[in-house]
Motif scaffolding. Structure first.
Motif, PDB file in Angstrom:
ATOM      1  N   PHE A   9      29.078  41.024  26.397  1.00 23.55           N
ATOM      2  CA  PHE A   9      30.324  41.120  27.160  1.00 23.55           C
ATOM      3  C   PHE A   9      30.871  42.550  27.131  1.00 23.55           C
ATOM      4  O   PHE A   9      31.360  43.062  28.145  1.00 23.55           O
ATOM      5  N   ALA A  18      28.993  37.273  31.363  1.00 23.31           N
ATOM      6  CA  ALA A  18      28.957  37.572  29.923  1.00 23.31           C
ATOM      7  C   ALA A  18      30.191  37.033  29.228  1.00 23.31           C
ATOM      8  O   ALA A  18      30.129  36.500  28.101  1.00 23.31           O
ATOM      9  N   GLU A  19      31.359  37.166  29.895  1.00 21.74           N
ATOM     10  CA  GLU A  19      32.578  36.618  29.296  1.00 21.74           C
ATOM     11  C   GLU A  19      32.503  35.099  29.206  1.00 21.74           C
ATOM     12  O   GLU A  19      32.942  34.498  28.212  1.00 21.74           O
TER      13      GLU A  19
END
Length: 448
Positions: free
Chosen positions: A175, A223-224
């Motif tokens: 992230f 990614a988050e």
């Protein structure tokens, strides 16, 4: 002849020539009387100095020295009804011989199969206790399995938690990388826009850069999203780890409660089985009490309970037994004034009922028909009549007591004390002193 005539024959005739006639006339009669009186006085005075054996005379009866050899009564331990007699009065019985048989009169013992059914109850309770014991063992195994399974489950959950934490770390790194890429893409897009506006780049290059920026932005969002998923997985792993402990405690509590409940039931079954075994033993022993046995060797003297079908209570006297081969003794009683003079080992002479004797209490040497004894025991407290009981046994140094002597026969005892002059004994009797009064007091002072 009567002296009524005034004529004296002695004046008319002489008797000197007649020797036998002269001997018939009294001569010096007063002197003879004085001489006889003097001899009587001298003899009586000398008689006062003859030795006299002091004694204490007391009546008693023959008994047995040992308490277990005295006449006793046999009691019934249980209440019952007389069914059969096996002896009669005067019979000789050995120890353990059956005297009579009684039957039960209480409804609690009427069942002829009472012992068998009680034994079945005992066996059932023992089996119940055994089943509870097996249940306790099973629960112990189950608890041990729960403990081992809990260890494995905790290790598995801890591994999952560790994997989730590592996944969170990895996703957080990705992230961060996506955010860096997003920032770079944003800067590149701005520069590309400036170049496009200045005419240094074509519209196609600007659009391509804008597409790549959208991809970078999408990667950052993905990614988050992955980071949030891994964080949720870590939280789920932590919850699962805590749930394992809670579930283990719940299962352990339930299994432990079941085990203690089974143990309590087992103890109750064992207690009930022990109580039933005790009851069975009591029934078995009570069955033996239906036969009244002779407690020792002896003769049946008297039947107190008679007949067939007669009911008797618990502890009722049934018969009396006179033990055989008892060691005889005489139980005699002395007054308190004579008690301090009695000692263990004092000699006693007895006149038994049925055996004639010639007794001179002060001169035992010339007494005939008496039997010797030795003081064996002296009571230290007085009886209801205020006298003290003394037990006298046969003197081993004297002639044995008669073989026909029986317990209960009367005995006239003469306890022999010190030898004193006859005048002292007469003086003591006149003054009412006890035998050997001053000597006993002098001995007491010497002991002090």
């Amino acid at each position: 002849m009567i002296d009524i005539s005034k004529n004296k024959i002695g004046e008319k005739a002489t008797f000197s020539g007649y020797k036998s006639l002269g001997m018939s006339f009294p001569k010096d009669e007063a002197r003879k009387r004085i001489r006889i009186l003097v001899w009587f006085l001298v003899g009586g005075f000398l008689f006062l100095f003859l030795p006299w054996t002091q004694n204490i005379r007391s009546n008693g009866f023959v008994t047995a020295l040992r308490p277990d050899q005295r006449p006793q009564t046999v009691h019934s331990i249980i209440a019952g009804r007389i069914e059969n007699w096996y002896v009669s009065e005067g019979d000789y019985v050995q120890k353990g011989d059956t005297v009579l048989m009684v039957s039960e009169i209480k409804d609690d013992y009427f069942d002829p199969q009472l012992l068998e059914r009680t034994q079945l109850q005992v066996n059932a309770k023992n089996l119940s206790a055994l089943s509870y014991s097996e249940k306790v063992k099973s629960l112990e195994v189950q608890i041990q399995a729960l403990k081992e399974n809990n260890v494995l489950r905790k290790e598995q959950a801890e591994n999952r938690l560790r994997m989730a934490e590592l996944q969170v770390t990895s996703d957080s790194i990705r992230f961060e990388q996506a955010k860096v890429n997003f920032k770079i893409g944003e800067d590149q897009l701005r520069r590309a826009k400036n170049l496009y506006e200045e005419g240094l780049r074509s519209l196609t290059d600007f659009e391509q850069r804008e597409l790549r920026f959208q991809e970078v932005q999408a990667s950052m969002i993905a990614a988050e999203n992955d980071l949030l998923k891994s964080q949720n997985a870590r939280i789920a792993a932590m919850i699962e780890l805590n749930a394992i402990d809670n579930d283990f405690r719940d299962r352990m509590a339930k299994s432990t409660a079941d085990m203690y409940e089974a143990m309590s039931a087992r103890y109750d079954a064992e207690a009930t089985a022990t109580k039933l075994e005790n009851q069975y033993t009591n029934y078995e022993v009570r069955t033996g009490f239906r036969y009244i046995l002779a407690p020792q060797e002896g003769y049946i003297t008297r039947a107190i309970q008679v007949g067939i079908g007669e009911t008797i209570k618990e502890g009722a006297e049934i018969i009396s037994i006179l033990p055989a081969n008892a060691q005889l003794a005489v139980e005699m009683y002395v007054s308190p004034v004579d008690f301090p003079l009695m000692r263990i080992g004092n000699r006693v002479r007895f006149i038994f009922d049925g055996w004639p004797a010639i007794v001179f209490s002060g001169w035992p040497q010339i007494t005939n028909g008496t039997f010797g004894g030795v003081v064996h025991a002296i009571d230290n407290f007085s009886g209801p009549d205020g006298k003290y009981r003394i037990l006298v046994v046969e003197d081993p140094q004297d002639k044995p007591w008669p073989d026909a002597l029986r317990i209960g026969s009367g005995a006239d005892g003469i306890a022999l004390l010190n030898d004193v002059p006859l005048w002292y004994e007469l003086w003591r009797q006149l003054n009412g002193f006890p035998p050997d009064y001053y000597t006993a007091r002098q001995k007491s002072e010497n002991r002090k």
